[in-house]
Design a protein around this motif. Structure first.
Motif, PDB file in Angstrom:
ATOM      1  N   CYS A 151     -81.633 -27.132 -96.037  1.00 41.38           N
ATOM      2  CA  CYS A 151     -80.681 -26.060 -95.747  1.00 41.38           C
ATOM      3  C   CYS A 151     -81.337 -24.702 -95.830  1.00 41.38           C
ATOM      4  CB  CYS A 151     -79.485 -26.119 -96.683  1.00 41.38           C
ATOM      5  SG  CYS A 151     -79.881 -25.701 -98.372  1.00 41.38           S
ATOM      6  N   SER A 152     -82.440 -24.622 -96.459  1.00 40.64           N
ATOM      7  CA  SER A 152     -83.124 -23.336 -96.497  1.00 40.64           C
ATOM      8  C   SER A 152     -84.592 -23.578 -96.742  1.00 40.64           C
ATOM      9  CB  SER A 152     -82.539 -22.455 -97.616  1.00 40.64           C
ATOM     10  OG  SER A 152     -82.584 -23.146 -98.827  1.00 40.64           O
ATOM     11  N   ALA A 153     -85.365 -22.574 -96.518  1.00 43.86           N
ATOM     12  CA  ALA A 153     -86.802 -22.715 -96.710  1.00 43.86           C
ATOM     13  C   ALA A 153     -87.116 -22.981 -98.169  1.00 43.86           C
ATOM     14  CB  ALA A 153     -87.506 -21.437 -96.242  1.00 43.86           C
ATOM     15  N   ASP A 168     -79.294 -31.225 -99.010  1.00 46.92           N
ATOM     16  CA  ASP A 168     -79.673 -31.522 -97.642  1.00 46.92           C
ATOM     17  C   ASP A 168     -78.774 -32.582 -97.031  1.00 46.92           C
ATOM     18  OD1 ASP A 168     -80.609 -33.946 -98.515  1.00 46.92           O
ATOM     19  OD2 ASP A 168     -82.712 -33.430 -98.345  1.00 46.92           O
ATOM     20  N   THR A 169     -78.911 -32.670 -95.693  1.00 42.44           N
ATOM     21  CA  THR A 169     -78.117 -33.604 -94.915  1.00 42.44           C
ATOM     22  C   THR A 169     -79.068 -34.528 -94.172  1.00 42.44           C
ATOM     23  OG1 THR A 169     -76.289 -32.056 -94.646  1.00 42.44           O
ATOM     24  CG2 THR A 169     -76.494 -33.779 -92.986  1.00 42.44           C
ATOM     25  N   THR A 219     -75.165 -38.440 -94.201  1.00 43.91           N
ATOM     26  CA  THR A 219     -75.149 -38.375 -95.663  1.00 43.91           C
ATOM     27  C   THR A 219     -75.466 -36.961 -96.136  1.00 43.91           C
ATOM     28  OG1 THR A 219     -75.972 -40.657 -95.761  1.00 43.91           O
ATOM     29  CG2 THR A 219     -76.086 -39.366 -97.788  1.00 43.91           C
ATOM     30  N   ALA A 220     -74.610 -36.458 -96.992  1.00 42.10           N
ATOM     31  CA  ALA A 220     -74.889 -35.193 -97.685  1.00 42.10           C
ATOM     32  C   ALA A 220     -75.380 -35.589 -99.068  1.00 42.10           C
ATOM     33  CB  ALA A 220     -73.633 -34.336 -97.757  1.00 42.10           C
ATOM     34  N   THR A 221     -76.687 -35.605 -99.218  1.00 37.92           N
ATOM     35  CA  THR A 221     -77.271 -36.293-100.369  1.00 37.92           C
ATOM     36  C   THR A 221     -77.007 -35.614-101.709  1.00 37.92           C
ATOM     37  OG1 THR A 221     -79.350 -35.126-100.053  1.00 37.92           O
ATOM     38  CG2 THR A 221     -79.127 -37.262 -98.961  1.00 37.92           C
ATOM     39  N   THR A 222     -76.721 -34.334-101.670  1.00 37.31           N
ATOM     40  CA  THR A 222     -76.616 -33.633-102.954  1.00 37.31           C
ATOM     41  C   THR A 222     -75.213 -33.135-103.286  1.00 37.31           C
ATOM     42  OG1 THR A 222     -77.342 -31.648-101.839  1.00 37.31           O
ATOM     43  CG2 THR A 222     -79.033 -32.927-102.985  1.00 37.31           C
ATOM     44  N   CYS A 223     -74.263 -33.467-102.413  1.00 34.61           N
ATOM     45  CA  CYS A 223     -72.888 -33.078-102.752  1.00 34.61           C
ATOM     46  C   CYS A 223     -72.369 -33.977-103.883  1.00 34.61           C
ATOM     47  CB  CYS A 223     -71.983 -33.229-101.527  1.00 34.61           C
ATOM     48  SG  CYS A 223     -72.290 -32.003-100.238  1.00 34.61           S
ATOM     49  N   ASN A 224     -71.622 -33.396-104.768  1.00 35.89           N
ATOM     50  CA  ASN A 224     -71.064 -34.151-105.897  1.00 35.89           C
ATOM     51  C   ASN A 224     -69.721 -34.755-105.481  1.00 35.89           C
ATOM     52  OD1 ASN A 224     -70.045 -35.139-108.239  1.00 35.89           O
ATOM     53  ND2 ASN A 224     -70.530 -33.309-109.459  1.00 35.89           N
ATOM     54  N   PRO A 225     -69.618 -36.073-105.489  1.00 34.87           N
ATOM     55  CA  PRO A 225     -68.345 -36.702-105.094  1.00 34.87           C
ATOM     56  C   PRO A 225     -67.155 -36.179-105.910  1.00 34.87           C
ATOM     57  CG  PRO A 225     -70.075 -38.349-105.288  1.00 34.87           C
ATOM     58  CD  PRO A 225     -70.635 -37.070-105.826  1.00 34.87           C
ATOM     59  N   LYS A 226     -67.404 -35.725-107.133  1.00 37.53           N
ATOM     60  CA  LYS A 226     -66.295 -35.246-107.969  1.00 37.53           C
ATOM     61  C   LYS A 226     -65.773 -33.886-107.510  1.00 37.53           C
ATOM     62  CE  LYS A 226     -67.858 -37.749-112.059  1.00 37.53           C
ATOM     63  NZ  LYS A 226     -68.466 -37.642-113.398  1.00 37.53           N
ATOM     64  N   SER A 227     -66.575 -33.230-106.626  1.00 37.21           N
ATOM     65  CA  SER A 227     -66.167 -31.902-106.142  1.00 37.21           C
ATOM     66  C   SER A 227     -65.210 -31.993-104.961  1.00 37.21           C
ATOM     67  CB  SER A 227     -67.398 -31.086-105.723  1.00 37.21           C
ATOM     68  OG  SER A 227     -68.245 -30.907-106.820  1.00 37.21           O
ATOM     69  N   GLY A 228     -65.010 -33.186-104.456  1.00 35.72           N
ATOM     70  CA  GLY A 228     -64.089 -33.348-103.326  1.00 35.72           C
ATOM     71  C   GLY A 228     -64.774 -33.891-102.095  1.00 35.72           C
ATOM     72  N   ASP A 229     -64.010 -33.936-100.991  1.00 39.85           N
ATOM     73  CA  ASP A 229     -64.520 -34.516 -99.742  1.00 39.85           C
ATOM     74  C   ASP A 229     -65.621 -33.646 -99.136  1.00 39.85           C
ATOM     75  OD1 ASP A 229     -62.432 -36.159-100.272  1.00 39.85           O
ATOM     76  OD2 ASP A 229     -61.188 -35.482 -98.590  1.00 39.85           O
ATOM     77  N   VAL A 230     -66.501 -34.324 -98.436  1.00 43.73           N
ATOM     78  CA  VAL A 230     -67.507 -33.607 -97.648  1.00 43.73           C
ATOM     79  C   VAL A 230     -67.016 -33.536 -96.204  1.00 43.73           C
ATOM     80  CG1 VAL A 230     -69.800 -33.836 -96.613  1.00 43.73           C
ATOM     81  CG2 VAL A 230     -69.508 -34.157 -99.062  1.00 43.73           C
ATOM     82  N   ILE A 231     -67.217 -32.411 -95.556  1.00 45.04           N
ATOM     83  CA  ILE A 231     -66.903 -32.262 -94.133  1.00 45.04           C
ATOM     84  C   ILE A 231     -68.210 -32.168 -93.358  1.00 45.04           C
ATOM     85  CG2 ILE A 231     -65.781 -30.854 -92.373  1.00 45.04           C
ATOM     86  CD1 ILE A 231     -63.826 -32.135 -94.287  1.00 45.04           C
ATOM     87  N   PHE A 232     -68.417 -33.108 -92.436  1.00 46.50           N
ATOM     88  CA  PHE A 232     -69.561 -33.051 -91.526  1.00 46.50           C
ATOM     89  C   PHE A 232     -69.059 -32.483 -90.198  1.00 46.50           C
ATOM     90  CE2 PHE A 232     -70.500 -36.678 -94.323  1.00 46.50           C
ATOM     91  CZ  PHE A 232     -71.779 -36.362 -94.754  1.00 46.50           C
ATOM     92  N   ARG A 233     -69.598 -31.355 -89.793  1.00 51.29           N
ATOM     93  CA  ARG A 233     -69.229 -30.804 -88.481  1.00 51.29           C
ATOM     94  C   ARG A 233     -70.272 -31.250 -87.458  1.00 51.29           C
ATOM     95  NH1 ARG A 233     -68.469 -24.510 -86.508  1.00 51.29           N
ATOM     96  NH2 ARG A 233     -67.659 -25.022 -84.438  1.00 51.29           N
ATOM     97  N   VAL A 234     -69.803 -31.979 -86.446  1.00 52.02           N
ATOM     98  CA  VAL A 234     -70.695 -32.541 -85.430  1.00 52.02           C
ATOM     99  C   VAL A 234     -70.528 -31.742 -84.148  1.00 52.02           C
ATOM    100  CG1 VAL A 234     -71.313 -34.612 -84.133  1.00 52.02           C
ATOM    101  CG2 VAL A 234     -70.438 -34.821 -86.472  1.00 52.02           C
ATOM    102  N   THR A 235     -71.601 -31.096 -83.703  1.00 53.54           N
ATOM    103  CA  THR A 235     -71.550 -30.312 -82.465  1.00 53.54           C
ATOM    104  C   THR A 235     -72.661 -30.771 -81.523  1.00 53.54           C
ATOM    105  OG1 THR A 235     -72.914 -28.616 -83.487  1.00 53.54           O
ATOM    106  CG2 THR A 235     -70.549 -28.253 -83.530  1.00 53.54           C
ATOM    107  N   GLY A 236     -72.369 -30.752 -80.240  1.00 55.41           N
ATOM    108  CA  GLY A 236     -73.362 -31.185 -79.263  1.00 55.41           C
ATOM    109  C   GLY A 236     -72.844 -31.031 -77.847  1.00 55.41           C
ATOM    110  N   PRO A 237     -73.452 -31.746 -76.919  1.00 59.52           N
ATOM    111  CA  PRO A 237     -73.159 -31.543 -75.496  1.00 59.52           C
ATOM    112  C   PRO A 237     -71.671 -31.574 -75.136  1.00 59.52           C
ATOM    113  CG  PRO A 237     -75.062 -32.956 -75.744  1.00 59.52           C
ATOM    114  CD  PRO A 237     -74.513 -32.737 -77.121  1.00 59.52           C
ATOM    115  N   ASN A 238     -70.909 -32.501 -75.686  1.00 57.81           N
ATOM    116  CA  ASN A 238     -69.495 -32.545 -75.310  1.00 57.81           C
ATOM    117  C   ASN A 238     -68.610 -32.681 -76.541  1.00 57.81           C
ATOM    118  OD1 ASN A 238     -69.991 -35.194 -76.072  1.00 57.81           O
ATOM    119  ND2 ASN A 238     -68.618 -36.054 -74.542  1.00 57.81           N
ATOM    120  N   SER A 259     -69.750 -25.349-100.753  1.00 56.56           N
ATOM    121  CA  SER A 259     -71.152 -24.970-100.527  1.00 56.56           C
ATOM    122  C   SER A 259     -71.718 -25.713 -99.322  1.00 56.56           C
ATOM    123  CB  SER A 259     -71.987 -25.284-101.770  1.00 56.56           C
ATOM    124  OG  SER A 259     -71.978 -26.675-102.013  1.00 56.56           O
ATOM    125  N   SER A 260     -72.659 -25.061 -98.675  1.00 53.23           N
ATOM    126  CA  SER A 260     -73.310 -25.696 -97.528  1.00 53.23           C
ATOM    127  C   SER A 260     -74.282 -26.767 -98.003  1.00 53.23           C
ATOM    128  CB  SER A 260     -74.062 -24.643 -96.710  1.00 53.23           C
ATOM    129  OG  SER A 260     -74.886 -25.301 -95.765  1.00 53.23           O
TER     130      SER A 260
END
Lengths: 164, 203
Positions: free
Chosen positions: A8-10, A28-29, A45-64, A104-105
Motif C-alpha cells: 500500500c505504500s513504499a 497489503d492485498t 485477501t487483505a492479509t493484515t486486516c483484523n477480522p475483529k474490526s469488521g468486514d473488509v470491502i474489496f473494490r474491483v475496478t476494470g474494463p467493464n 484503513s486502506s
C-alpha cells in the motif's frame, strides 16, 4: 501460479508509518492467481486486516466493472478473504483495492482475466488428408496424354483392311 | 519415320511419369511447421530504459529473419472465451489481442496468426524457426515503429497454455506471438501445441 501483490505504500513510507503509529502493521492485498481464464475464480485477501474490526470491502475496478465485494471470512493465513467469480468479465486487467473494517486502506493488487487456453491457429495445411491435389492433377494429365498417344499408335499400326 | 520409333517410348514415359505423380499425390505427407528445439534457450535481458508508449493499435508486423511482413487486424475472444484468430481465408493477416496492451505500452502485447490454411503455409508458419536475439518490428497506427528482440521460442500443449506468461502483467513492454504447432490431430482438426515467441521491446 504466481501471486500478485502490491504494497500500500513504499517501504520507507511504511517504515515511517509504523514508527508513528506503533499499532499499525504492514497492510497489503493479494489476489491469487494473478491471471485467470475468463470464468475462473480468484481469491482476494487483505492479509493484515483484523477480522475483529469488521468486514473488509474489496473494490474491483476494470474494463467493464466497478463493484464492491464484501468479506466476513477470516483467511487461513491471516486477514480476510473473498472469492470472486469472473464469468461475464471483459478480458483485461483489474485492480482490487481493499479497505479494512476500521476504515484503513489495505492497499491494492491487480489480476488479469485472459482467454481460455491456447489459440486455434492452424488448419492442417494444404494436404492434411494425405493427398496432394497438384500432384494428382499433373499425374492425371500425363496419364491422359499417354492414353491418347497409345490410341494413335494403335490406329497407325492396325493393318489396312480391304473391301472385298 | 522417326516418330514411329520414338512415340512408343514417349507414351511409355508419360504413363510411368503420370503413375508416379499419382502415387506421390495419394501418399503425400502434409507440410508440417518447424518446431522449436525443446531445449531452446530463453535469453533473460534487462529491459532497456525506454519510456512506455501511449496506446495505439498495431497495423503491421515485420520479422525479417523468417520473411514475415503482414497486416494486423484486431481480434477478441469467441463466445466460449477462446482467443479469436483472423479468418482462414485471410491466412496472411495477423491478429492483435485488443483486450490487452498495444505494442510499446507497458505489459505484454499479443499477436496471433495462422500457421497454415487449406491454401498452404500461413503468416506464422516459420515462427518455430525464430531464435533469441532476432528482431520483430511492429508499426503502430500512430506511425511509430517499435522493435522487439526475441527472448525465446517455446512449444506448449494447448491444455497447458501459459496464460500468465502470455497475457499476464509485466513491468516492461513485451510482445508475445502465438501460432499452432506440434502434431496435427485429425480427430479434432487442430494442432496439439501452441508455439509462443517471447520478446522484449528494445527500440
Amino acid at each position: 501460479m504466481k501471486v500478485s501483490t502490491a504494497l500500500c505504500s513504499a517501504a520507507l513510507g511504511v517504515g515511517l508509518g509504523t514508527l508513528l503509529l506503533p499499532g499499525a502493521a504492514l497492510a497489503d492485498t493479494v489476489v491469487s492467481p494473478a491471471t485467470t481464464p475468463v470464468g475462473g475464480t480468484v481469491v482476494l485477501t487483505a492479509t493484515t486486516c483484523n477480522p475483529k474490526s469488521g468486514d473488509v470491502i474489496f473494490r474491483v475496478t476494470g474494463p467493464n466493472r466497478d463493484e464492491n465485494v464484501r468479506s466476513t471470512t477470516a483467511a487461513a493465513g491471516g486477514g480476510l478473504s473473498a472469492e470472486l467469480f469472473t464469468a461475464g468479465f471483459t478480458l483485461g486487467t483489474y485492480t482490487v483495492a481493499a479497505t479494512c473494517g476500521d476504515g484503513s486502506s489495505a492497499g491494492s493488487a491487480t489480476f488479469t482475466v485472459t482467454p481460455i487456453g491456447g489459440a486455434p491457429a492452424g488448419s492442417g495445411g494444404d494436404n492434411r488428408d494425405g493427398r496432394d491435389a497438384g500432384a494428382l492433377a499433373a499425374g492425371g494429365t500425363l496419364l491422359g496424354t499417354a492414353a491418347a498417344g497409345a490410341v494413335v499408335l494403335f490406329r497407325r499400326r492396325r493393318p489396312v483392311s480391304t473391301v472385298a | 519415320m522417326w516418330w514411329r520409333r520414338t512415340l512408343p517410348a514417349v507414351v511409355a514415359l508419360l504413363a510411368v511419369s503420370g503413375l508416379g505423380l499419382i502415387t506421390v499425390g495419394l501418399t503425400a505427407e502434409p507440410t508440417r511447421p518447424p518446431r522449436p528445439p525443446a531445449d531452446a534457450p530463453t535469453r533473460s535481458r534487462p529491459a532497456p530504459d525506454l519510456a512506455p508508449l501511449a496506446r495505439a493499435a498495431p497495423v503491421r508486423v515485420q520479422i525479417p529473419a523468417i520473411g514475415v511482413r503482414a497486416e494486423i487486424v484486431a481480434v477478441g475472444v469467441d463466445a466460449a472465451g477462446v482467443l479469436e484468430v483472423p479468418p482462414l481465408d485471410k491466412p496472411t493477416v495477423a491478429g492483435w489481442y485488443r483486450h490487452g496492451v498495444s505494442p510499446g505500452e507497458t505489459g505484454n502485447a499479443v499477436l496471433v496468426g495462422h500457421v497454415d490454411s487449406p491454401a498452404g503455409p500461413a503468416v506464422f508458419f516459420d515462427l518455430g524457426r525464430l531464435r533469441a536475439g532476432q528482431e520483430i518490428q511492429v508499426t503502430r497506427a500512430d506511425a511509430r515503429v517499435t522493435t522487439f528482440t526475441v527472448d525465446g521460442v517455446h512449444a506448449y500443449p494447448k491444455d497447458h497454455f501459459p496464460s500468465g506468461l502470455v497475457y499476464g502483467p509485466a513491468d516492461a513492454a513485451g510482445l508475445r506471438l502465438i501460432t499452432c504447432g506440434g502434431p496435427f490431430d485429425d480427430a479434432t482438426g487442430n494442432y496439439v501445441d501452441n508455439i509462443v515467441v517471447f520478446a522484449t521491446r528494445t527500440a
